[in-house]
Design a protein around this motif. Structure first.
Motif, PDB file in Angstrom:
ATOM      1  N   GLN A 138     -22.078  49.484  26.328  1.00 19.19           N
ATOM      2  CA  GLN A 138     -23.413  50.344  26.199  1.00 19.19           C
ATOM      3  C   GLN A 138     -23.236  51.267  27.562  1.00 19.19           C
ATOM      4  O   GLN A 138     -23.321  50.775  28.584  1.00 19.19           O
ATOM      5  CB  GLN A 138     -24.704  49.439  26.037  1.00 19.19           C
ATOM      6  CG  GLN A 138     -26.046  50.391  26.031  1.00 19.19           C
ATOM      7  CD  GLN A 138     -27.099  49.647  25.774  1.00 19.19           C
ATOM      8  OE1 GLN A 138     -27.368  48.623  26.547  1.00 19.19           O
ATOM      9  NE2 GLN A 138     -28.048  49.847  25.079  1.00 19.19           N
ATOM     10  N   THR A 145     -33.641  55.366  29.471  1.00 14.98           N
ATOM     11  CA  THR A 145     -33.803  54.037  29.033  1.00 14.98           C
ATOM     12  C   THR A 145     -32.950  53.577  27.825  1.00 14.98           C
ATOM     13  O   THR A 145     -32.864  54.063  26.976  1.00 14.98           O
ATOM     14  CB  THR A 145     -35.297  54.014  28.548  1.00 14.98           C
ATOM     15  OG1 THR A 145     -36.100  54.508  29.443  1.00 14.98           O
ATOM     16  CG2 THR A 145     -35.698  52.464  28.208  1.00 14.98           C
ATOM     17  N   PRO A 146     -32.092  52.605  28.194  1.00 20.15           N
ATOM     18  CA  PRO A 146     -31.209  51.954  27.278  1.00 20.15           C
ATOM     19  C   PRO A 146     -32.018  51.475  26.098  1.00 20.15           C
ATOM     20  O   PRO A 146     -32.957  50.690  26.002  1.00 20.15           O
ATOM     21  CB  PRO A 146     -30.499  50.856  27.633  1.00 20.15           C
ATOM     22  CG  PRO A 146     -31.064  51.079  29.373  1.00 20.15           C
ATOM     23  CD  PRO A 146     -32.021  51.615  29.488  1.00 20.15           C
ATOM     24  N   PRO A 147     -31.368  51.705  24.908  1.00 24.08           N
ATOM     25  CA  PRO A 147     -31.989  50.979  23.448  1.00 24.08           C
ATOM     26  C   PRO A 147     -31.674  49.467  23.305  1.00 24.08           C
ATOM     27  O   PRO A 147     -30.713  49.133  24.109  1.00 24.08           O
ATOM     28  CB  PRO A 147     -31.200  51.720  22.478  1.00 24.08           C
ATOM     29  CG  PRO A 147     -30.203  52.201  23.096  1.00 24.08           C
ATOM     30  CD  PRO A 147     -30.274  52.576  24.666  1.00 24.08           C
ATOM     31  N   ALA A 148     -32.600  48.842  22.914  1.00 28.98           N
ATOM     32  CA  ALA A 148     -32.388  47.056  23.003  1.00 28.98           C
ATOM     33  C   ALA A 148     -30.940  47.211  22.116  1.00 28.98           C
ATOM     34  O   ALA A 148     -30.790  47.778  21.189  1.00 28.98           O
ATOM     35  CB  ALA A 148     -33.349  46.615  22.295  1.00 28.98           C
ATOM     36  N   ASN A 179     -33.547  41.219  34.790  1.00 25.54           N
ATOM     37  CA  ASN A 179     -33.916  42.695  34.128  1.00 25.54           C
ATOM     38  C   ASN A 179     -33.321  42.524  32.694  1.00 25.54           C
ATOM     39  O   ASN A 179     -32.928  43.487  32.168  1.00 25.54           O
ATOM     40  CB  ASN A 179     -33.382  43.899  34.794  1.00 25.54           C
ATOM     41  CG  ASN A 179     -34.126  44.096  36.088  1.00 25.54           C
ATOM     42  OD1 ASN A 179     -34.904  43.306  36.725  1.00 25.54           O
ATOM     43  ND2 ASN A 179     -33.975  45.302  36.496  1.00 25.54           N
ATOM     44  N   GLY A 183     -35.351  39.050  23.331  1.00 18.65           N
ATOM     45  CA  GLY A 183     -36.321  39.323  22.347  1.00 18.65           C
ATOM     46  C   GLY A 183     -36.212  38.710  21.003  1.00 18.65           C
ATOM     47  O   GLY A 183     -35.144  38.439  20.724  1.00 18.65           O
ATOM     48  N   THR A 190     -32.524  40.194  20.201  1.00 19.23           N
ATOM     49  CA  THR A 190     -32.346  41.368  21.121  1.00 19.23           C
ATOM     50  C   THR A 190     -32.154  41.104  22.499  1.00 19.23           C
ATOM     51  O   THR A 190     -32.775  40.227  23.149  1.00 19.23           O
ATOM     52  CB  THR A 190     -33.462  42.488  20.906  1.00 19.23           C
ATOM     53  OG1 THR A 190     -34.708  41.719  21.333  1.00 19.23           O
ATOM     54  CG2 THR A 190     -33.692  42.913  19.534  1.00 19.23           C
ATOM     55  N   VAL A 191     -31.503  41.949  23.138  1.00 18.26           N
ATOM     56  CA  VAL A 191     -31.548  41.939  24.846  1.00 18.26           C
ATOM     57  C   VAL A 191     -31.877  43.331  25.149  1.00 18.26           C
ATOM     58  O   VAL A 191     -31.019  44.401  24.709  1.00 18.26           O
ATOM     59  CB  VAL A 191     -30.307  41.350  25.195  1.00 18.26           C
ATOM     60  CG1 VAL A 191     -28.930  42.383  24.736  1.00 18.26           C
ATOM     61  CG2 VAL A 191     -30.222  41.426  26.766  1.00 18.26           C
ATOM     62  N   GLN A 192     -32.653  43.520  26.053  1.00 21.96           N
ATOM     63  CA  GLN A 192     -33.158  44.859  26.696  1.00 21.96           C
ATOM     64  C   GLN A 192     -32.476  44.775  28.143  1.00 21.96           C
ATOM     65  O   GLN A 192     -32.953  43.961  28.902  1.00 21.96           O
ATOM     66  CB  GLN A 192     -34.507  45.057  26.624  1.00 21.96           C
ATOM     67  CG  GLN A 192     -35.134  46.475  27.496  1.00 21.96           C
ATOM     68  CD  GLN A 192     -34.370  47.627  26.502  1.00 21.96           C
ATOM     69  OE1 GLN A 192     -35.032  47.852  25.325  1.00 21.96           O
ATOM     70  NE2 GLN A 192     -33.598  48.525  27.446  1.00 21.96           N
ATOM     71  N   VAL A 193     -31.589  45.682  28.334  1.00 23.54           N
ATOM     72  CA  VAL A 193     -30.989  45.715  29.928  1.00 23.54           C
ATOM     73  C   VAL A 193     -31.834  46.827  30.616  1.00 23.54           C
ATOM     74  O   VAL A 193     -32.021  48.068  29.984  1.00 23.54           O
ATOM     75  CB  VAL A 193     -29.586  46.238  29.685  1.00 23.54           C
ATOM     76  CG1 VAL A 193     -28.924  46.209  31.032  1.00 23.54           C
ATOM     77  CG2 VAL A 193     -28.557  45.278  28.699  1.00 23.54           C
ATOM     78  N   THR A 194     -32.275  46.343  31.898  1.00 20.74           N
ATOM     79  CA  THR A 194     -33.129  47.326  32.508  1.00 20.74           C
ATOM     80  C   THR A 194     -32.293  47.461  33.787  1.00 20.74           C
ATOM     81  O   THR A 194     -32.409  46.836  34.623  1.00 20.74           O
ATOM     82  CB  THR A 194     -34.337  47.226  32.798  1.00 20.74           C
ATOM     83  OG1 THR A 194     -34.978  47.086  31.557  1.00 20.74           O
ATOM     84  CG2 THR A 194     -35.040  48.197  33.604  1.00 20.74           C
TER      85      THR A 194
END
Length: 641
Positions: A138, A145-148, A179, A183, A190-194
Motif C-alpha cells: 500500500q 489518509t490511507p484507505p482501510a 496506529n 476492524g 479490516t486494518v487501518q494504518v495511520t
C-alpha cells in the motif's frame, strides 16, 4: 631490581593469556509451532556459525523438555544440514497432545556451546486458520489518509467471529503498533494504518490470525509513505532485485561465463555479472567481450543486466612510464589511481566496451543494460581502504585523489552517457583534515563529485556498497536492526537527494558463507534487509545472493518487494509537444521547483546542443517555445534531468 621487573612482566603475561577464550558459537531461532495431533512440523530452518570452527564441523543437537510428547530420539527430532543452514523436523509421539520446549544446541571445536529454544504445542485434531485478500503493498503520499485494507479470515473448527487477529509493524517510527486499528468481527476484517505525521519510509505490516486451539496463519504487506516529488525520485536509477553471479557456469575457451546463477523467477528483475577488465582485455588492445554477449543470450527476456567490471590486467602495470604501488595482504602491485597512463588505458577500454555490439546495438545504448560499475584503476573496487590505506599510496594528495576519481567518472559517463553508473564509496581517512578546514577526505570528495554530477553539467550517479544486512533479536520479533549504519555508509546516507543508492547483500541469509555474516543476519531475512535499505537510504536497487533467491521460504517476500519497487511512482521522462501556431512549437514537461533540467536539440540524434533560451530551474509544468525548423529540415528534442 631488573630481575624482579622481568619476573613481574612474565607473571602479567601469563595471567593475561589465561583469560583468553574462544568465541561462543551462534545459533538462530525457530519460531514457536502449533500442530495438530498425529502430525509433524514442517521442516524448519535455522543458521549456525563460529569464528574458529568450520560450518561443517559444528555439531547440532536437539532435546525435548516433554519426552512423553516428543521423545528424545533421532526419529522424533530429525536434524539435517551440513552447512551454516541447518534444519529440524519434529514428530510427536502418536496420540499425544500437550506442550514441549525444543532446545537446539550447537557445539564448536572448543566444546563451547550456544542454544536456542522454541515451543511446540500439539493440539487435538485441528486445521489451522486461513487469511486471504491482503495486498502486496500500500503506497500513500505524505499527508494522505490511507484507505482501510480489507482481508478475509476463516477456520474449519472455529467460528470466524471467534478468530483473534493481531497486527504489528516492522518500523514503529513510521507506524507504531498502536496506529494499526483492526476492524470488523466476522470473516471480513479490516486494518487501518495511520502513519506518524511527517514521516516517510516503509513498514512491513504483519497480521496473524489465531484459532481457539492456538493454531495460526500469518500474512504481510508493505506499507509506505512515498514522496514522488522528492529529489531522489527525479534521479534516473535502476530498481528491483538482481541476482549475483558466481564463478561457475558454461565454459568458452576455458573461461567461465559466470552464468550459472541466472534465474527465471517472477520476482527477479535482472542479473549482476561481475567480470574483470583482465578478462575483457587480456592483452593490450586485444578485446574479448564474449562473456558479455553470452550473458545477454542467457537472460530471460524480461530481465536486465547490471555489469560490474574490476580485476586489473597484469599487463597494465608493465606499461612503460606507469607509476605503481605495492602492498597489502596478499601483496599486490597496482597503478596509482591518479596515474595518467592507467586512466588513459581504461578510457580506451571503455570506448571499446561501449562500442561492442549486442543484438546489433552498441552496449552503451543497449536498453537492457540497467547499471554499470567500473573499478577505479589502482583501487579495490571503489573508494575504500581494504588492501592498503589510500593515504599510504605513494604520491597521495587529496587533490591527486579527487581529480583521479572525477576523471574516472568522466571517462565512464562519456562512454556510457545513458546508463546509470554505480560508484563504490566508503569512508576513509588521510590524517590531513586540519589542513582542509577539518573536512574529512571522503566528505570533500563527495562534495566535489556531486557538484560535477548535478544532473546538468553531468548526469547524476549512484553510490553503492556491499554491506546490506539485517537481523532480529529473536524469531518473528520486531524490529529489525540493519547494516551498514549511517556513519559507516555516510557517503550513501548523506547523498540521497543528489545520488541514487545501490546495495549488495553482505551475505546470504539462507546459507551464510562467512561466519561474520551469521551474526549480522541472525533471525532476519532479505525482506528485513530491503526494508532497512529503503527506509534509511531510499535504496531501490538490491543485489541478492542465489541461495536466497532459491530458498522457497523467501519467495513470497521477494515477490512483495519486486512488485512494490516496480509500483513506486516514477517521474515523467518525456516531453509533451503542442503546436501553438503553424510555425511555433511548445514543449512542456513536469519539473520540480529548485531542480535542474535542460532540453537539448539535435538534427542527427548523435550531436546534441543545449538550447540557448533554456534556464536551468523551473516551477512545475515547465514550458519552452521553439520556432519550427525551415521546410525540408528536421529537429529532435530531448529532456535531461
Amino acid at each position: 631490581m631488573n630481575t624482579s621487573a622481568h619476573l613481574l612482566l612474565i607473571g602479567f603475561l601469563a595471567a593475561t593469556t589465561a583469560t583468553i577464550h574462544a568465541a561462543v558459537p551462534l545459533i538462530g531461532d525457530v519460531s514457536d509451532q502449533v500442530i495438530a495431533q498425529n502430525t509433524s512440523t514442517a521442516t524448519n530452518y535455522f543458521t549456525i556459525g563460529d569464528a574458529e570452527t568450520t560450518f561443517s564441523a559444528l555439531v547440532v543437537s536437539a532435546s525435548s523438555s516433554n519426552p512423553t510428547l516428543v521423545p528424545n530420539l533421532a526419529a522424533n527430532l530429525i536434524l539435517g544440514g551440513t552447512t551454516a543452514q541447518r534444519t529440524i523436523k519434529v514428530t510427536p509421539a502418536a496420540g499425544q497432545t500437550g506442550v514441549t520446549t525444543i532446545t537446539l544446541t550447537v557445539t564448536d571445536g572448543e566444546a563451547l556451546a550456544a542454544s536456542s529454544a522454541f515451543t511446540l504445542t500439539v493440539t487435538t485434531p485441528n486445521t489451522a486458520p486461513t487469511m486471504s485478500g491482503l495486498p502486496g503493498f500500500q503506497i500513500v503520499s505524505p499527508g494522505q489518509t490511507p484507505p482501510a485494507v480489507i482481508f478475509t479470515v476463516g477456520d474449519a473448527e472455529t467460528a470466524a467471529g471467534s478468530l483473534n487477529v493481531v497486527a504489528s509493524s516492522s518500523n514503529t517510527n513510521l507506524v507504531p503498533n498502536a496506529n494499526l486499528a483492526l476492524g470488523n468481527a466476522g470473516a471480513s476484517r479490516t486494518v487501518q494504518v495511520t502513519p506518524v505525521a511527517g514521516q516517510l519510509g516503509s513498514a512491513v505490516i504483519k497480521l496473524r490470525v489465531t484459532d481457539a486451539l492456538g493454531a495460526f496463519a500469518q500474512s504481510e504487506f508493505i506499507f509506505t509513505v512515498f514522496d514522488s516529488a522528492s529529489s531522489n525520485n527525479f534521479i534516473r536509477q535502476p530498481r528491483g532485485l538482481y541476482v549475483l553471479d558466481s564463478g561457475g557456469g558454461s565454459q568458452i575457451n576455458g573461461v567461465s561465463m559466470r552464468d550459472q546463477n541466472v534465474r527465471d523467477k517472477p520476482f527477479v528483475d535482472g542479473y549482476v555479472l561481475r567480470t574483470d577488465w583482465a578478462v575483457l582485455e587480456p592483452t593490450a588492445g586485444g578485446f574479448d567481450f564474449t562473456i558479455i554477449s553470452n550473458i545477454f543470450t542467457k537472460l530471460p527476456a524480461n530481465q536486465k543486466l547490471s555489469l560490474i567490471v574490476s580485476g586489473l590486467p597484469a599487463w597494465v602495470v608493465t606499461l612503460p612510464g606507469i607509476t605503481t604501488w605495492t602492498g597489502g595482504t596478499p601483496v599486490v602491485t597496482k597503478p596509482r589511481p591518479w596515474d595518467d597512463i592507467a586512466q588513459e588505458r581504461l578510457r580506451l577500454f571503455l570506448v571499446a566496451l561501449g562500442n561492442h555490439l549486442v543484438d546489433g546495438v552498441p552496449l552503451r545504448d543497449h536498453p537492457r543494460l540497467a547499471a554499470l560499475n567500473v573499478a577505479i584503476p589502482g583501487l579495490s573496487h571503489g573508494i575504500r581502504d581494504p588492501e592498503i590505506k589510500i593515504r599510504d599510496i605513494p604520491g597521495y594528495a587529496r587533490t591527486n585523489m579527487n581529480l583521479a576519481v572525477l576523471r574516472h567518472l568522466t571517462n565512464v559517463t562519456d562512454n556510457f552517457p545513458a546508463v546509470p553508473l554505480n560508484l563504490g564509496f566508503w569512508t576513509y581517512v588521510d590524517q590531513q583534515d586540519a589542513t582542509f578546514g577539518n573536512v574529512t577526505p571522503w566528505e570533500q570528495l563527495r562534495q566535489e563529485i556531486l557538484a560535477v554530477h548535478n544532473g546538468v553539467a553531468r548526469k547524476r550517479i549512484g553510490f553503492w556498497m556491499e554491506n546490506l544486512a539485517a537481523n532480529r533479536p529473536a524469531a518473528d520479533t520486531d524490529p529489525w536492526s540493519g547494516l551498514p549504519n549511517t556513519s559507516f555508509a555516510a557517503p550513501e546516507f548523506l547523498s540521497q537527494s543528489q545520488a541514487f543508492i545501490g546495495y549488495q547483500s553482505l551475505g546470504s541469509w539462507a546459507k551464510p558463507f562467512n561466519d561474520a555474516h551469521v551474526d549480522n543476519d541472525l533471525n532476519g531475512s532479505p525482506e528485513d534487509g530491503m526494508d532497512y535499505g529503503f527506509n534509511i537510504f531510499q535504496c531501490r536497487y538490491f543485489e541478492v545472493y542465489q541461495a536466497d533467491v532459491d530458498f522457497a521460504s523467501y519467495a513470497a517476500e521477494f515477490q512483495r518487494w519486486h512488485d512494490f519497487l516496480a509500483a513506486l511512482p516514477a517521474p515523467p521522462t518525456s516531453l509533451e509537444l503542442r503546436l501553438l501556431a503553424p510555425e511555433l512549437l511548445q514543449a512542456s514537461f513536469p519539473a520540480l521547483a529548485g531542480h535542474s533540467y535542460r532540453i537539448e536539440s539535435s538534427t542527427n540524434l548523435a550531436n546534441w546542443t543545449q538550447l540557448a533560451s533554456l534556464t536551468n530551474s523551473f516551477p512545475t509544468n515547465a514550458t519552452l517555445q521553439r520556432l519550427l525548423p525551415a521546410t525540408n529540415s528536421h529537429e529532435f528534442l530531448r529532456l535531461r534531468y
